[in-house]
Design an enzyme around this catalytic site. Structure first.
Site, PDB file in Angstrom:
ATOM      1  N   HIS A 144      -7.447 -18.446 -13.256  1.00 56.46           N
ATOM      2  CA  HIS A 144      -7.701 -17.003 -13.451  1.00 56.46           C
ATOM      3  C   HIS A 144      -7.080 -16.170 -12.327  1.00 56.46           C
ATOM      4  O   HIS A 144      -7.563 -15.076 -12.029  1.00 56.46           O
ATOM      5  CB  HIS A 144      -9.202 -16.696 -13.555  1.00 56.46           C
ATOM      6  N   GLU A 181      12.016 -11.293 -11.152  1.00 66.55           N
ATOM      7  CA  GLU A 181      11.569 -10.389 -12.217  1.00 66.55           C
ATOM      8  C   GLU A 181      12.405 -10.564 -13.486  1.00 66.55           C
ATOM      9  O   GLU A 181      11.882 -10.546 -14.601  1.00 66.55           O
ATOM     10  CB  GLU A 181      11.657  -8.934 -11.737  1.00 66.55           C
ATOM     11  N   SER A 236      15.923  -1.169  -2.082  1.00 67.63           N
ATOM     12  CA  SER A 236      15.616   0.040  -2.840  1.00 67.63           C
ATOM     13  C   SER A 236      16.605   1.124  -2.432  1.00 67.63           C
ATOM     14  O   SER A 236      16.983   1.226  -1.263  1.00 67.63           O
ATOM     15  CB  SER A 236      14.189   0.487  -2.523  1.00 67.63           C
ATOM     16  N   LYS A 252      12.106  -1.684   1.623  1.00 66.07           N
ATOM     17  CA  LYS A 252      11.844  -2.582   0.497  1.00 66.07           C
ATOM     18  C   LYS A 252      12.774  -3.779   0.429  1.00 66.07           C
ATOM     19  O   LYS A 252      13.954  -3.692   0.730  1.00 66.07           O
ATOM     20  CB  LYS A 252      11.966  -1.810  -0.831  1.00 66.07           C
TER      21      LYS A 252
END
Ligand code: ARG
Length: 491
Positions: free
Chosen positions: A188, A322, A309, A315
């Site tokens: 979980h 992804e 970024s 970043k």
């Protein structure tokens, strides 16, 4: 309909083709416009919109090697059964060599009438030798395209399997390097029980091992020759499909000529296998996204496999992970799309089947690229094993061990579970640390407190396939052997 920005687009419907007189028009070329394979039966040339919708050379030229290989096998068979002379066969083989070289070297010049790769190859062969006019003897593009795509699929699935084995080898070496490093295992997405980092990495490796199996199985199903099925019914000529199949390198030959040209199960199989593989890659990707967040901090991505970024200078983004997560959606879409195309399609061939190639090509390209990028990402990532160990060291993670300690001393598991649950609840309520409560509890005592030490829980996972050091070492050996066997099987 949206504005069409394609150069030369013409959205006029071509209704006159089906019935009634043919109006003159720009989209209605005369007979000597681009030649078609079927011009004997037709009065006029093909409409521009038809060509643009119908032609597939732009994408099926990818199968030129398979098309040439199938034609070589077919020409050999035609000579063997006496339908062409050995001189004609040799001229055909020489011309096929030339066409293959022209295509491989980018020298091939497509003619306006080259509807697809089969048409293009045959047209060029016929320019090179008059024997070209005999190449299509006893053959249809229906059996030809199925053969080409089957050969292409076999080679492509082997290529994907090699990529998977590469990623598995990286998972294995990262597991070896990880040694005794621990991380919290999750259920979980809540910390559950500590396991070796190697155990977690190998879990992904075993999922990939099943993909290698499935790829081999899909390949086996694709490896059946449809050559000799003709358009749908076989031939009145003395063809020898077994000979053609063997010469083209197929493991088996079709049983039913209608099925041979109508069947695209092998494409659906391949797309399913690639979709499942894509799902596995997405699960790896998702974990790397999580692990590289500052909240987890379990992994730092190498600069070569991270992005920045445009606005926020601080970043470092896990785009590769992804995209590995995202590509599964596209792969599932290709499978669903092909099944929708096949559903309800009457036997045997229909042009709908031309829609099999682009999803398959894209799925193979997508998976191969994703595998390569994810492999590089994993090979270069730095695991922060201190941070993982820290997260794995919560005494609560040993709650199951406490219960099992009682079980080993005769307490029924349900009672043991309740007893430990009670201590955890009291500790969380502020009555004391779990270690203090365990030490003070008559059912446990100081001996059981050692179970709460960092690493103690994982070390006690000693059963087959478990997450502790002993079974993980044995598992790692099995995994290494599995990779070796699969690599040998692939050749
Ligand atoms: N380009 C076609 C395809 O991909 C080849 C087969 C054409 N057959 C036909 N009967 N028009 O399916």
């Amino acid at each position: 309909m949206a504005a069409d920005d394609t150069p030369g687009a013409d959205a006029q419907p071509d209704a006159g083709r089906q019935a009634g007189p043919r109006p003159a028009g720009e989209d209605r070329p005369g007979k000597d416009a681009a030649a078609t394979l079927w011009q004997g039966r037709f009065e006029g040339g093909a409409a521009d919109a038809l060509r643009r919708l119908n032609d597939s050379l732009s994408f099926d030229r990818r199968m030129f090697r398979q098309d040439v290989a199938g034609s070589r096998a077919h020409a050999g068979m035609l000579a063997a059964v006496g339908l062409i002379s050995t001189e004609e066969r040799d001229e055909l083989l020489a011309a096929l060599d030339e066409v293959e070289a022209e295509m491989a070297e980018g020298r091939f010049v497509a003619a306006p009438g080259d509807e697809d790769v089969h048409t293009a190859v045959e047209r060029r062969v016929t320019e090179l030798t008059p024997a070209g006019a005999k190449l299509h003897t006893g053959r249809s593009r229906n059996d030809q395209v199925a053969a080409d795509l089957r050969l292409w699929t076999c080679a492509a699935l082997d290529g994907v399997a090699r990529g998977v084995l590469g990623l598995q080898a990286t998972l294995l070496s990262r597991s070896e390097e990880a040694g005794g490093a621990l991380l919290p295992g999750y259920t979980h997405l809540q910390q559950a029980q500590p396991v070796l980092l190697a155990h977690h990495l190998l879990a992904h490796g075993w999922a990939l091992a099943r993909d290698v199996d499935r790829l081999a199985e899909a390949r086996r199903r694709a490896d059946v020759s449809p050559l000799g099925a003709g358009a749908l019914a076989g031939s009145s000529l003395p063809l020898d499909p077994e000979r053609t199949a063997a010469a083209a390198g197929f493991a088996a030959v079709f049983d039913n000529s209608i099925d041979a040209v109508a069947d695209r199960d092998f494409v659906a199989d391949a797309l399913y296998v690639l979709a499942v593989l894509g799902v596995h890659l997405s699960r790896i990707g998702e974990e790397l996204v999580l692990w590289s967040s500052s909240e987890f901090g379990f992994v730092e991505l190498d600069d070569a496999y991270a992005t920045g970024s445009s606005m926020m200078p601080q970043k470092k983004n896990p785009d590769v992970a992804e995209l590995a997560r995202a590509k599964a959606g596209r792969l599932i879409g290709h499978l669903a799309g092909l099944l929708a195309t096949l559903k309800g399609l009457p036997l045997a061939y229909a042009k709908d089947l031309q829609e099999d190639k682009e999803p398959l090509f894209d799925a193979v390209d997508t998976v191969r690229l994703t595998l390569a990028a994810l492999d590089g990402l994993l090979a270069t990532a730095r695991f922060d094993t201190d941070r993982m160990a820290d997260a794995a060291s919560s005494p609560y993670a040993a709650a199951t061990d406490l219960a099992e300690w009682l079980v080993a001393r005769g307490t029924p598991f349900r009672a043991a579970h309740a007893a430990v649950g009670d201590l955890v609840r009291r500790s969380l309520a502020g009555e004391g640390s779990l270690a203090e409560l365990v030490a003070a509890d008559g059912r446990f005592g100081p001996e059981a407190v050692a179970l709460l030490e960092p690493g103690a829980s994982a070390a006690r996972r000693t059963t087959h396939g478990a997450g502790g050091p002993g079974p993980v070492a044995a598992q790692m050996e099995r995994f290494r052997q599995r990779i070796e066997a699969d690599t040998a099987r692939l050749g």
